[in-house]
Design an enzyme around this catalytic site. Structure first.
Site, PDB file in Angstrom:
ATOM      1  CG  ASP A   1      -1.906   1.166   1.205  1.00  0.00           C
ATOM      2  OD1 ASP A   1      -2.008   1.836   0.165  1.00  0.00           O
ATOM      3  OD2 ASP A   1      -2.568   1.382   2.224  1.00  0.00           O
TER       4      ASP A   1
ATOM      5  CG  ASP B   1      -3.149   4.013  -3.930  1.00  0.00           C
ATOM      6  OD1 ASP B   1      -2.283   3.223  -3.518  1.00  0.00           O
ATOM      7  OD2 ASP B   1      -4.294   4.061  -3.471  1.00  0.00           O
TER       8      ASP B   1
END
Length: 533
Positions: free
Chosen positions: A128, A338
């Site tokens: 992440d 992301d």
């Protein structure tokens, strides 16, 4: 050059370099210039110079002879082997650094195996870049199931961390500078608590912070693969909630953000690597992660931009959205990069214009499948023709989108290609994992830039990796995970990013002092070289 010439050279140099009270000032005269004769190491001048030296034996072949050119070739090979710098040595997790996508079985994120503690224990952690902390289930009060029988795609049980069972585990005290909740502790010696919380779905991880060893492997460069144990900070997650109890990151999560608590930041502070890492996703939805990777010279790059003067996320400036050779007018926006988001999200106004233009250029009628309004039937006799798309990033760098669609296979073999782009009410968009397919993405905080190059993810850093085989029974479809998180567990949606700070002015004293220092060093080098010649 004799001593008289050396004195003349030094006088000429000091004529425009003046020292006042320890500070260096540069006075430039419009008519002045500096020059020096260059002498090749294997020239007649060099042969004559070394031949005049006593007790010095140097072999010089005849100019233009076969031996002369062979010597030049040998010097080239030696210089190339030196690489003119440090070899590209990378750190990967000890089990190979391979990343996996488990489809709808594990929350639609990418995962990799890591080893922590002494003796080492393995964890399947989610990757992440939108968060800044590594946490794993630990001395569980409320955790997700860890038995492989609960997950159809796993061939081994997941693990739970226990600080008392690791000889290298240490409590992180509330007095530690990285303990954000330190002011709320009863005593500076208390163990530092943490909370990682998301805005929606009541998703969080809570527990205490510890120091322990992360097991890594050095790859690349000219060295054999060697083991490294790096001290890192991790969260002992005793209590999880929301999606963390529902098969999303059941065995923990590794934060890859730019904050002080992230694994790339901690490895860089230890001096093991530059503050940089890469993620690579191949077209089979697997890939690799490499710490310390700054890419190569042939890659493209664009600078990160700051948010309120700080680099809290990986945000880039998109100047325009393009189809083929033309770009939509006023289609720029700021975007969070992301890989934890399966799909790409555009601000509302940009989204409407992009999907409208896309639909006009597709030669097949569209239909809607649940939350995907731009789907096109994929007939065996007619494959839909989709327009080429790219993002124009700052510094006039183009990021070509390999395939903005994904294929859904339905009953009786009927399939559809759907556009993997959604809208967001935020001013900041998200470049998700579907746009990253086929690329090696370098998140280089050392140089505050995002870099990319085409890659099959099999050979990064000059060394072929041989990780464990990918899991079986995985699926290729994806669903979005668009929640974002601030460092330290303060959860918010992506905010409007501020502009990057301006560069120092040309009149900055610090900048002038730095340039003058470099000029002085250059001139001193020229003096010594000229004297030697």
């Amino acid at each position: 050059m004799g001593n008289g010439s050396l004195l003349t050279l030094f006088t000429t140099t000091t004529a425009f370099l003046l020292l006042y009270s320890g500070s260096l000032q540069l006075v430039v005269h419009s008519q002045m210039y500096y020059s020096s004769k260059l002498v090749h190491g294997y020239s007649r001048e060099a042969m004559s110079f070394w031949g005049s030296k006593k007790n010095v034996s140097v072999f010089y072949p005849k100019i233009n002879s076969w031996e002369h050119f062979q010597l030049l070739l040998q010097r080239d090979v030696k210089r190339q082997n030196m690489k003119l710098g440090l070899p590209n040595r990378l750190l990967v997790p000890s089990q190979g650094g391979r990343s996996y996508n488990y489809g709808n079985a594990l929350g639609w994120l990418h995962y990799t195996w890591i080893d922590i503690g002494t003796p080492n224990v393995s964890f399947l952690v989610a990757l992440d870049p939108g968060s800044d902390m590594l946490w794993v289930p630990c001395d569980c009060i409320q955790c997700a199931p860890l038995s492989s029988g609960h997950y159809d795609i796993l061939d081994r049980d997941l693990n739970e961390y226990s600080p008392s069972k690791s000889r290298t585990s240490k409590h992180l005290p509330c007095s530690h500078k990285l303990c954000e909740q330190g002011p709320n502790c009863g005593s500076p010696r208390d163990n530092c608590p943490y909370t990682v919380a998301y805005v929606s779905d009541n998703t969080s991880s809570k527990g205490f912070l510890f120091e322990d060893l992360l097991h890594l492997t050095v790859v690349g460069g000219h060295a054999n693969q060697t083991a490294v144990q790096a001290s890192i900070i991790l969260g002992c997650g005793t209590k999880q909630s929301g999606d963390y109890l529902d098969d999303s990151a059941p065995d923990g999560l590794i934060g890859l953000g730019p904050g002080d608590m992230s694994v790339p930041s901690l490895l860089a502070k230890s001096g093991l690597i530059p503050h940089s890492f890469s993620l690579c996703f191949d077209k089979s939805y697997s890939g690799s992660i490499s710490f310390g990777d700054q890419g190569h010279l042939a890659q493209r790059s664009t600078p990160f931009i700051a948010l309120n003067g700080e680099y809290s996320w990986y945000i880039v400036e998109v100047d325009g959205y393009c189809f083929g050779g033309s770009c939509l007018k006023e289609s720029g926006f700021e975007a969070l990069v992301d890989s934890g988001s399966s799909f790409t999200y555009l601000p509302d106004e940009i989204y409407s214009r992009v999907v409208s233009e896309f639909d006009q250029q597709v030669d097949t009628s569209r239909f809607t499948i649940q939350d995907f309004p731009y789907c096109y039937k994929a007939n065996s006799d007619k494959i839909p023709r989709f327009p080429t798309m790219k993002l124009m990033l700052s510094s006039n760098q183009s990021f070509i989108i390999e395939n903005p669609t994904f294929r859904i296979v339905g009953e009786e073999g009927v399939s559809a290609d759907c556009l993997g782009i959604h809208h967001t009410s935020d001013d900041v968009g998200i470049i998700g994992q579907n746009f990253m397919m086929g690329y090696r993405l370098v998140f280089d905080m050392e140089n505050k830039r995002l870099a990319w190059s085409h890659s099959n993810c099999q050979d990064i850093g000059g060394t072929q990796l041989h990780p464990s085989p990918p899991p079986s029974n995985t699926t290729a479809s994806q669903l979005p995970t668009s929640q974002q998180q601030l460092p330290g567990g303060h959860a918010v949606a992506p905010a409007v990013a501020g502009r990057a700070p301006t560069k120092p002015s040309m009149g900055s004293p610090l900048l002038i002092r730095s340039r003058c220092r470099r000029i002085l060093l250059l001139l001193q080098t020229i003096v010594l070289l000229s004297y030697a010649i």
